[in-house]
Motif scaffolding. Sequence first.
Motif, mmCIF file in Angstrom:
data_model
loop_
_atom_site.group_PDB
_atom_site.id
_atom_site.type_symbol
_atom_site.label_atom_id
_atom_site.label_comp_id
_atom_site.label_asym_id
_atom_site.label_seq_id
_atom_site.Cartn_x
_atom_site.Cartn_y
_atom_site.Cartn_z
ATOM 1 N N SER A 127 0.813 -1.219 0.000
ATOM 2 C CA SER A 127 0.000 0.000 0.000
ATOM 3 C C SER A 127 0.846 1.269 0.000
ATOM 4 O O SER A 127 0.323 2.367 -0.208
ATOM 5 C CB SER A 127 -0.934 0.009 1.218
ATOM 6 O OG SER A 127 -0.181 0.002 2.419
ATOM 7 N N LEU A 128 2.159 1.135 0.242
ATOM 8 C CA LEU A 128 3.043 2.299 0.280
ATOM 9 C C LEU A 128 3.634 2.632 -1.089
ATOM 10 O O LEU A 128 4.226 3.690 -1.270
ATOM 11 C CB LEU A 128 4.179 2.057 1.282
ATOM 12 C CG LEU A 128 3.749 1.833 2.739
ATOM 13 C CD1 LEU A 128 4.965 1.500 3.595
ATOM 14 C CD2 LEU A 128 3.023 3.047 3.294
ATOM 15 N N ALA A 142 -3.745 -0.154 -6.946
ATOM 16 C CA ALA A 142 -3.815 -1.603 -6.744
ATOM 17 C C ALA A 142 -3.844 -2.322 -8.088
ATOM 18 O O ALA A 142 -3.253 -3.396 -8.250
ATOM 19 C CB ALA A 142 -5.054 -1.954 -5.923
ATOM 20 N N GLU A 143 -4.520 -1.731 -9.072
ATOM 21 C CA GLU A 143 -4.586 -2.329 -10.408
ATOM 22 C C GLU A 143 -3.195 -2.434 -11.024
ATOM 23 O O GLU A 143 -2.830 -3.467 -11.597
ATOM 24 C CB GLU A 143 -5.491 -1.496 -11.319
ATOM 25 C CG GLU A 143 -5.606 -2.066 -12.732
ATOM 26 C CD GLU A 143 -6.351 -1.143 -13.679
ATOM 27 O OE1 GLU A 143 -6.673 -1.595 -14.790
ATOM 28 O OE2 GLU A 143 -6.591 0.024 -13.315
ATOM 29 N N ARG A 160 -0.252 -2.476 -9.467
ATOM 30 C CA ARG A 160 0.531 -3.481 -8.731
ATOM 31 C C ARG A 160 0.161 -4.890 -9.179
ATOM 32 O O ARG A 160 1.030 -5.738 -9.394
ATOM 33 C CB ARG A 160 0.291 -3.359 -7.225
ATOM 34 C CG ARG A 160 0.827 -2.116 -6.582
ATOM 35 C CD ARG A 160 0.920 -2.293 -5.072
ATOM 36 N NE ARG A 160 -0.308 -2.784 -4.473
ATOM 37 C CZ ARG A 160 -1.277 -2.019 -3.986
ATOM 38 N NH1 ARG A 160 -1.163 -0.702 -4.051
ATOM 39 N NH2 ARG A 160 -2.349 -2.554 -3.430
ATOM 40 N N ASN A 161 -1.131 -5.128 -9.318
ATOM 41 C CA ASN A 161 -1.594 -6.469 -9.674
ATOM 42 C C ASN A 161 -1.203 -6.854 -11.094
ATOM 43 O O ASN A 161 -0.934 -8.027 -11.377
ATOM 44 C CB ASN A 161 -3.110 -6.563 -9.499
ATOM 45 C CG ASN A 161 -3.522 -6.524 -8.036
ATOM 46 O OD1 ASN A 161 -2.742 -6.896 -7.161
ATOM 47 N ND2 ASN A 161 -4.732 -6.059 -7.771
ATOM 48 N N ILE A 162 -1.170 -5.876 -11.993
ATOM 49 C CA ILE A 162 -0.740 -6.159 -13.364
ATOM 50 C C ILE A 162 0.714 -6.619 -13.372
ATOM 51 O O ILE A 162 1.068 -7.613 -14.023
ATOM 52 C CB ILE A 162 -0.917 -4.915 -14.259
ATOM 53 C CG1 ILE A 162 -2.401 -4.705 -14.572
ATOM 54 C CG2 ILE A 162 -0.114 -5.058 -15.557
ATOM 55 C CD1 ILE A 162 -2.690 -3.409 -15.290
ATOM 56 N N ILE A 163 1.557 -5.906 -12.652
ATOM 57 C CA ILE A 163 2.971 -6.296 -12.592
ATOM 58 C C ILE A 163 3.113 -7.684 -11.974
ATOM 59 O O ILE A 163 3.826 -8.545 -12.497
ATOM 60 C CB ILE A 163 3.788 -5.255 -11.810
ATOM 61 C CG1 ILE A 163 3.812 -3.923 -12.577
ATOM 62 C CG2 ILE A 163 5.220 -5.748 -11.580
ATOM 63 C CD1 ILE A 163 4.487 -2.791 -11.838
ATOM 64 N N ARG A 164 2.424 -7.914 -10.876
ATOM 65 C CA ARG A 164 2.481 -9.221 -10.209
ATOM 66 C C ARG A 164 2.069 -10.347 -11.146
ATOM 67 O O ARG A 164 2.637 -11.442 -11.108
ATOM 68 C CB ARG A 164 1.567 -9.228 -8.985
ATOM 69 C CG ARG A 164 2.126 -8.528 -7.777
ATOM 70 C CD ARG A 164 1.246 -8.752 -6.567
ATOM 71 N NE ARG A 164 1.049 -10.166 -6.282
ATOM 72 C CZ ARG A 164 0.316 -10.632 -5.274
ATOM 73 N NH1 ARG A 164 -0.295 -9.793 -4.465
ATOM 74 N NH2 ARG A 164 0.194 -11.924 -5.077
ATOM 75 N N LEU A 165 1.082 -10.082 -11.981
ATOM 76 C CA LEU A 165 0.568 -11.093 -12.900
ATOM 77 C C LEU A 165 1.654 -11.632 -13.828
ATOM 78 O O LEU A 165 1.627 -12.798 -14.225
ATOM 79 C CB LEU A 165 -0.573 -10.485 -13.734
ATOM 80 C CG LEU A 165 -1.244 -11.382 -14.775
ATOM 81 C CD1 LEU A 165 -2.006 -12.505 -14.077
ATOM 82 C CD2 LEU A 165 -2.192 -10.569 -15.647
ATOM 83 N N TYR A 185 -5.482 3.182 -17.772
ATOM 84 C CA TYR A 185 -5.776 4.583 -18.071
ATOM 85 C C TYR A 185 -6.159 5.379 -16.834
ATOM 86 O O TYR A 185 -6.300 6.585 -16.899
ATOM 87 C CB TYR A 185 -6.908 4.671 -19.102
ATOM 88 C CG TYR A 185 -6.486 4.163 -20.463
ATOM 89 C CD1 TYR A 185 -5.859 5.006 -21.372
ATOM 90 C CD2 TYR A 185 -6.694 2.837 -20.813
ATOM 91 C CE1 TYR A 185 -5.458 4.543 -22.615
ATOM 92 C CE2 TYR A 185 -6.299 2.365 -22.055
ATOM 93 C CZ TYR A 185 -5.682 3.220 -22.954
ATOM 94 O OH TYR A 185 -5.283 2.747 -24.179
ATOM 95 N N GLU A 186 -6.334 4.706 -15.725
ATOM 96 C CA GLU A 186 -6.710 5.401 -14.508
ATOM 97 C C GLU A 186 -5.484 5.650 -13.638
ATOM 98 O O GLU A 186 -4.468 4.986 -13.754
ATOM 99 C CB GLU A 186 -7.744 4.579 -13.735
ATOM 100 C CG GLU A 186 -9.054 4.399 -14.497
ATOM 101 C CD GLU A 186 -10.071 3.589 -13.714
ATOM 102 O OE1 GLU A 186 -9.746 3.199 -12.577
ATOM 103 O OE2 GLU A 186 -11.160 3.352 -14.242
#
Length: 226
Positions: free
Chosen positions: A52-53, A58-59, A61-66, A215-216
């Motif tokens: 969270s820092l 969150a989107e 972060r999750n894309i990279i993690r994917l 885009y957000e």
Amino acid sequence: MFGHIKYIHGCRFLTIAKWFIMLILIIVLLFIINYNKLFYVKYEEETNKYASLIFMSAEERNIIRLYLNKSHTMLEYGSGYSTLYFSQFVNAYYSIEHNEQWYKTIKSLIDHSPIISSIIKKYILIPINPGYKGWKGGFSEGNKIQFHDYIHAVHSLNVIKFDRVLIDGRARVDCAFEIYPYLDRNSIIFVHDYTKRTHYFNISKKYYKIILQTYEDRTLAAFKLR
């Protein structure tokens, strides 16, 4: 007769020895399994607090993690809590930073974690201070003249290929071009703030093609070689 008795006792001894060895192996195996569970639970608890820092949605972060897995070698331009977080999903992590004070902050967190420091193979500082060759400092992008040593620091890492690269620091377009020789067709680079900064569009004009973007918020884009 005595020879037969000795043979029976010998067989029993061998049978007991085999069972004893099997028991030892089972105990060792259970220890390894439980140790690994404790290792990863501790690691996830330690690194997830940084999620969270990170200056990403969150989107993003999750894309990279994917796109990360434990076989990958990853490079990062522009360190931060992302260094502490994304490193948990790869095999080896390298990071390059230009801000000395920020470097010391992140380095202290790395050094206090044997788990994180074992994955981050090199974390290097290339200090660039405000005023250097006209750089304004702060969040000013900088150019390839001002950040020449920072951009070229990748050549000092002694890594043949990077599977994943996160570009979230200074002179991002030039960093993207400089890492080209260290990528292959399966490599993916992530560029933060891509959509909001039109001069970043040069990245996709020559060497790279966009495979995904948001885009957000801060707008992350992912690229592969053309």
